[in-house]
Write an enzyme that holds these catalytic residues in place. Structure first.
Site, PDB file in Angstrom:
ATOM      1  CG  HIS A  98      -0.263   0.120   2.534  1.00 29.49           C
ATOM      2  ND1 HIS A  98       0.232   1.312   3.011  1.00 29.49           N
ATOM      3  CD2 HIS A  98       0.004  -0.799   3.486  1.00 29.49           C
ATOM      4  CE1 HIS A  98       0.762   1.130   4.203  1.00 29.49           C
ATOM      5  NE2 HIS A  98       0.647  -0.158   4.510  1.00 29.49           N
ATOM      6  CB  THR A 110      -0.504   1.725  10.890  1.00 28.06           C
ATOM      7  OG1 THR A 110       0.186   2.954  10.649  1.00 28.06           O
ATOM      8  CG2 THR A 110      -1.922   1.853  10.380  1.00 28.06           C
ATOM      9  CD  GLU A 201       0.796  -2.792   8.673  1.00 25.72           C
ATOM     10  OE1 GLU A 201       1.703  -2.322   9.376  1.00 25.72           O
ATOM     11  OE2 GLU A 201       0.154  -2.129   7.853  1.00 25.72           O
ATOM     12  CG  MET A 203      -3.823  -6.406  16.156  1.00 26.71           C
ATOM     13  SD  MET A 203      -3.229  -5.989  17.809  1.00 26.71           S
ATOM     14  CE  MET A 203      -3.595  -7.499  18.681  1.00 26.71           C
TER      15      MET A 203
END
Length: 256
Positions: A98, A110, A201, A203
């Site tokens: 991304h 993130t 993605e 955690m």
């Protein structure tokens, strides 16, 4: 963003990708990274002879260069009979990381927090699309996170075949019924898109939302590096790369 309905795609273990699959056998592909931390990877999947669900994945070529200048990937000539004979056994796999997200810009962890792209991320996704515009795409798999979905959709706006990516909704019978396409011709001009949380993605646990530099100052650079880069050591209450790989690969096997 690895195999599709016969040839689909899977996300990466470390970061989320927009993913594409193609039924055409493609060889000698060369793709470079678009910019630091963002890139396109083209791979070839060959189905084994022993069993319908036996697949071999091999990298054809993917440069780690951060060069921003690279020609779009070219598909083989249809006149090449040796390539056409291998169509049924080989599939091109495209993995796209991304683009830059709003939390990437702020240097925040993130993980599975659903954060959209920055303008730079949008531009990166469009640039990625230009790099793959000549490769036939039959199926798209992406994570459930908006930054991956934005990347995949924006990339496809650059594709030369101009097929329309359409998200498939199978969460209920009503969702399937309401999103049904009744024109066969329209279906032929569409590309199914599957969003799956298994491709998210990893955690990041209690690191999510924290500033990366401040976290390194607090816990030490070595400890944070261990959380981020080791394979089997998770951050506090988060996933290790191994745990993330387990769910992503299991999803890949289930889909193929």
């Amino acid at each position: 963003m690895a195999a599709t309905t016969s040839h689909q795609a899977i996300g990466s273990v470390r970061e989320c990708h927009g993913i594409f699959g193609s039924r055409d056998g493609i060889k000698n592909l060369s793709v470079k990274m678009i910019s630091k931390g963002f890139g396109v990877d083209v791979r070839l999947i060959t189905r084994g002879n022993c069993c319908p669900k036996s697949w071999k994945l091999g990298v054809i070529h993917a440069s780690s260069s951060h060069s921003s200048v690279v020609d779009p990937v070219q598909i083989p000539s249809k006149n090449n009979s040796s390539n056409s004979k291998k169509k049924s056994d080989e599939t091109a796999l495209i993995l796209i990381r991304h683009g830059e997200s709003l939390w990437n810009e702020k240097n925040l962890f993130t993980g599975c927090v659903d954060v959209p792209l920055t303008q730079k991320g949008v531009d990166e996704a469009i640039e990625a699309g230009k790099r793959i515009c000549n490769i036939p795409v039959d199926m798209i798999y992406t994570s459930a996170l908006i930054r991956a979905q934005m990347t995949a959709m924006l990339a496809m706006t650059q594709h030369r075949r101009k097929k329309v990516p359409i998200f498939m909704h199978s969460e209920s019978e009503q969702a399937q019924r309401w999103s049904r396409i009744y024109s066969e011709e329209t279906k032929k001009q569409s590309i199914p898109v599957i969003a799956a949380w298994q491709l998210n993605e990893r955690m990041y646990g209690e690191l999510q939302g924290l500033n990366k530099q401040e976290t390194a100052d607090r816990f030490g650079k070595e400890k944070v590096h261990e959380w981020r880069r080791s394979y089997d050591i998770p951050p506090p209450n988060g996933e290790s790369l191994e745990m993330c790989a387990h769910r992503a690969v299991a999803y890949f096997k289930d889909q193929t």
